[in-house]
Design an enzyme around this catalytic site. Structure first.
Site, PDB file in Angstrom:
ATOM      1  N   PRO A   2       0.823  -1.199   0.000  1.00  0.00           N
ATOM      2  CA  PRO A   2       0.000   0.000   0.000  1.00  0.00           C
ATOM      3  C   PRO A   2       0.861   1.254   0.000  1.00  0.00           C
ATOM      4  O   PRO A   2       1.853   1.330   0.707  1.00  0.00           O
ATOM      5  CB  PRO A   2      -0.789  -0.107   1.313  1.00  0.00           C
ATOM      6  CG  PRO A   2      -0.512  -1.450   1.859  1.00  0.00           C
ATOM      7  CD  PRO A   2       0.775  -1.898   1.287  1.00  0.00           C
ATOM      8  N   GLU A   3       0.447   2.203  -0.810  1.00  0.00           N
ATOM      9  CA  GLU A   3       1.113   3.496  -0.836  1.00  0.00           C
ATOM     10  C   GLU A   3       0.189   4.513  -0.171  1.00  0.00           C
ATOM     11  O   GLU A   3      -0.829   4.133   0.399  1.00  0.00           O
ATOM     12  CB  GLU A   3       1.430   3.888  -2.279  1.00  0.00           C
ATOM     13  CG  GLU A   3       2.218   2.806  -3.015  1.00  0.00           C
ATOM     14  CD  GLU A   3       2.561   3.196  -4.443  1.00  0.00           C
ATOM     15  OE1 GLU A   3       2.761   4.404  -4.699  1.00  0.00           O
ATOM     16  OE2 GLU A   3       2.624   2.307  -5.295  1.00  0.00           O
ATOM     17  N   LYS A  59       3.450   6.398   4.772  1.00  0.00           N
ATOM     18  CA  LYS A  59       2.767   5.133   4.490  1.00  0.00           C
ATOM     19  C   LYS A  59       2.363   4.426   5.775  1.00  0.00           C
ATOM     20  O   LYS A  59       2.059   3.235   5.758  1.00  0.00           O
ATOM     21  CB  LYS A  59       3.687   4.208   3.680  1.00  0.00           C
ATOM     22  CG  LYS A  59       3.949   4.675   2.255  1.00  0.00           C
ATOM     23  CD  LYS A  59       4.913   3.756   1.545  1.00  0.00           C
ATOM     24  CE  LYS A  59       5.341   4.356   0.222  1.00  0.00           C
ATOM     25  NZ  LYS A  59       6.477   3.629  -0.372  1.00  0.00           N
ATOM     26  N   HIS A 131      -2.342 -15.962   9.107  1.00  0.00           N
ATOM     27  CA  HIS A 131      -1.367 -14.862   9.126  1.00  0.00           C
ATOM     28  C   HIS A 131      -1.848 -13.642   9.905  1.00  0.00           C
ATOM     29  O   HIS A 131      -1.456 -12.520   9.609  1.00  0.00           O
ATOM     30  CB  HIS A 131      -0.993 -14.434   7.706  1.00  0.00           C
ATOM     31  CG  HIS A 131      -0.492 -15.553   6.850  1.00  0.00           C
ATOM     32  ND1 HIS A 131       0.647 -16.267   7.153  1.00  0.00           N
ATOM     33  CD2 HIS A 131      -0.986 -16.108   5.717  1.00  0.00           C
ATOM     34  CE1 HIS A 131       0.831 -17.201   6.234  1.00  0.00           C
ATOM     35  NE2 HIS A 131      -0.148 -17.134   5.359  1.00  0.00           N
ATOM     36  N   ARG A 150       3.046 -11.878   4.191  1.00  0.00           N
ATOM     37  CA  ARG A 150       4.456 -11.784   3.843  1.00  0.00           C
ATOM     38  C   ARG A 150       5.323 -11.233   4.974  1.00  0.00           C
ATOM     39  O   ARG A 150       6.550 -11.235   4.873  1.00  0.00           O
ATOM     40  CB  ARG A 150       4.573 -10.898   2.599  1.00  0.00           C
ATOM     41  CG  ARG A 150       5.540 -11.449   1.610  1.00  0.00           C
ATOM     42  CD  ARG A 150       5.392 -10.718   0.311  1.00  0.00           C
ATOM     43  NE  ARG A 150       6.690 -10.497  -0.280  1.00  0.00           N
ATOM     44  CZ  ARG A 150       6.895  -9.772  -1.359  1.00  0.00           C
ATOM     45  NH1 ARG A 150       5.877  -9.172  -1.945  1.00  0.00           N
ATOM     46  NH2 ARG A 150       8.086  -9.627  -1.839  1.00  0.00           N
ATOM     47  N   ARG A 183      20.967  15.780  -6.991  1.00  0.00           N
ATOM     48  CA  ARG A 183      20.890  14.322  -6.825  1.00  0.00           C
ATOM     49  C   ARG A 183      21.196  13.637  -8.150  1.00  0.00           C
ATOM     50  O   ARG A 183      20.568  13.914  -9.170  1.00  0.00           O
ATOM     51  CB  ARG A 183      19.492  13.905  -6.357  1.00  0.00           C
ATOM     52  CG  ARG A 183      19.091  14.574  -5.080  1.00  0.00           C
ATOM     53  CD  ARG A 183      18.630  13.558  -4.056  1.00  0.00           C
ATOM     54  NE  ARG A 183      18.671  14.144  -2.743  1.00  0.00           N
ATOM     55  CZ  ARG A 183      19.209  13.565  -1.670  1.00  0.00           C
ATOM     56  NH1 ARG A 183      19.751  12.366  -1.778  1.00  0.00           N
ATOM     57  NH2 ARG A 183      19.217  14.154  -0.509  1.00  0.00           N
ATOM     58  N   ARG A 292      13.379  -2.183  -9.201  1.00  0.00           N
ATOM     59  CA  ARG A 292      11.922  -2.042  -9.245  1.00  0.00           C
ATOM     60  C   ARG A 292      11.479  -1.877 -10.689  1.00  0.00           C
ATOM     61  O   ARG A 292      12.115  -1.128 -11.447  1.00  0.00           O
ATOM     62  CB  ARG A 292      11.464  -0.811  -8.448  1.00  0.00           C
ATOM     63  CG  ARG A 292      12.158  -0.631  -7.117  1.00  0.00           C
ATOM     64  CD  ARG A 292      11.869  -1.772  -6.188  1.00  0.00           C
ATOM     65  NE  ARG A 292      10.454  -1.970  -6.041  1.00  0.00           N
ATOM     66  CZ  ARG A 292       9.691  -1.240  -5.242  1.00  0.00           C
ATOM     67  NH1 ARG A 292      10.200  -0.276  -4.528  1.00  0.00           N
ATOM     68  NH2 ARG A 292       8.408  -1.489  -5.170  1.00  0.00           N
TER      69      ARG A 292
END
Length: 302
Positions: A2-3, A59, A131, A150, A183, A292
DNA sequence: AGGTTGACCTGGACGC
DNA sequence: TGCGTCCAGGTCAACC
């Protein structure tokens, strides 16, 4: 997984269901991974506490707790007319938020959902899912449950949590641009760096880069000021739309009710590899950046 | 110091 | 049906 929008959806859903409830008991599984704070300590802090508010920082789902006893009385005494009058002079050393909201916040229960974490509010007689790693039994007989196959999620107790970076929904243009100055990392990686902006993950980074017309591999320092501003406004737009639609649900995500979000139908590039770009028809490409997967349109993004 | 990589976990999708 | 492989929205420690 989830973001920001998913975490916001979960936090709002949980807030609507458990605000004002007293925690009668707390249980934690024996799996060590999710427990950032010693479970015995969490149990002690949570048991008997009243949930005054559930909200999101980055988050992380943050549950404000008011603990009864001597500390509770202190807080009550402070919240008289004098405290209210003082509140006009914003600031204060501990910079606590609005007067009556902050009074009595003596601890916070933090839930990071990781990739597969879910927070569910169930009646106590509903069987526990596989879980399940934490159960807060509420005075009403319902239970707040944390389920995470997880085990990338994290639970902890602390005070005054502010998150690792800046909030993407409220940061201004100047400060936003300053985050990326000098950066050398790809813009995609910079967007995922929680110490700069917190709350942005793989989906919304890709979607914001598409809306700004910037390729994910472009060095952050080489993104122009105009592009950065498109990126900031694109990010705000996409995050707000996703919140309004209840978040994305590619596979695991569900909100506090166990209901899926609908933002995924709005994805322009994320997980659309090979499909036609909605702007120009070019097939969407997939590359791997910092491990990613990243999705972009080779014609619309430069 | 900033940037990059792999490890941490389970389970679902897919190919044979 | 079963087995192997690959993939997953997040972080963090360990390297360059």
């Amino acid at each position: 997984m989830p973001e920001l929008p998913e975490v916001e959806t979960v936090a709002n859903g949980v807030d609507a269901r458990v605000r004002g409830e007293r925690i009668a008991a707390a249980w934690f599984s024996d799996k060590p991974e999710p427990m950032k704070t010693n479970p015995a300590v969490m149990e002690q802090v949570l048991t008997g506490a009243v949930i005054t508010r559930v909200h999101r920082v980055g988050k992380t789902v943050v549950m404000d707790l008011e603990r009864r006893g001597t500390r509770g009385k202190e807080a009550k005494a402070k919240a008289g007319p004098t405290a209210r009058a003082k509140s006009k002079t914003k600031a204060g050393p501990s910079a606590s938020p609005q007067d009556d909201k902050s009074c009595g916040v003596s601890a916070q229960f933090l839930v990071h959902l990781g990739m597969t974490g879910r927070l569910l509010v169930n009646d106590g007689d509903v069987p526990r899912a596989k879980h399940t790693h934490a159960v807060l039994s509420l005075a009403s007989g319902r239970e707040l449950r944390f389920v995470d196959p997880r085990r990338f999620g994290r639970l902890s107790v602390q005070e005054g949590y502010e998150g690792p970076g800046r909030e993407p929904l409220t940061i201004g243009p100047e400060e936003f641009a300053a985050l990326f100055r000098g950066r050398r990392t790809p813009m995609k990686s910079a967007l995922l760096n929680q110490k700069l902006l917190h709350g942005v993950g793989n989906i919304y980074a890709d979607e914001a880069l598409f809306r700004a017309g910037v390729r994910p591999r472009r060095q952050a320092a080489r993104v122009t000021r105009a592009e950065l501003e498109r990126l900031r406004t694109g990010l705000v737009k996409v995050l707000r739309l996703a919140i309004a639609l209840g978040g994305s649900s590619v596979s695991d995500y569900v909100d506090a009710d166990g209901v899926r979000g609908f933002f995924q139908v709005e994805h322009r590039v994320y997980q659309r590899t090979g499909e036609a770009c909605r702007e120009c028809g070019e097939p969407i490409r997939r590359v791997v950046i910092a491990g990613r997967s990243s999705h972009y349109c080779g014609r619309c993004q430069t």
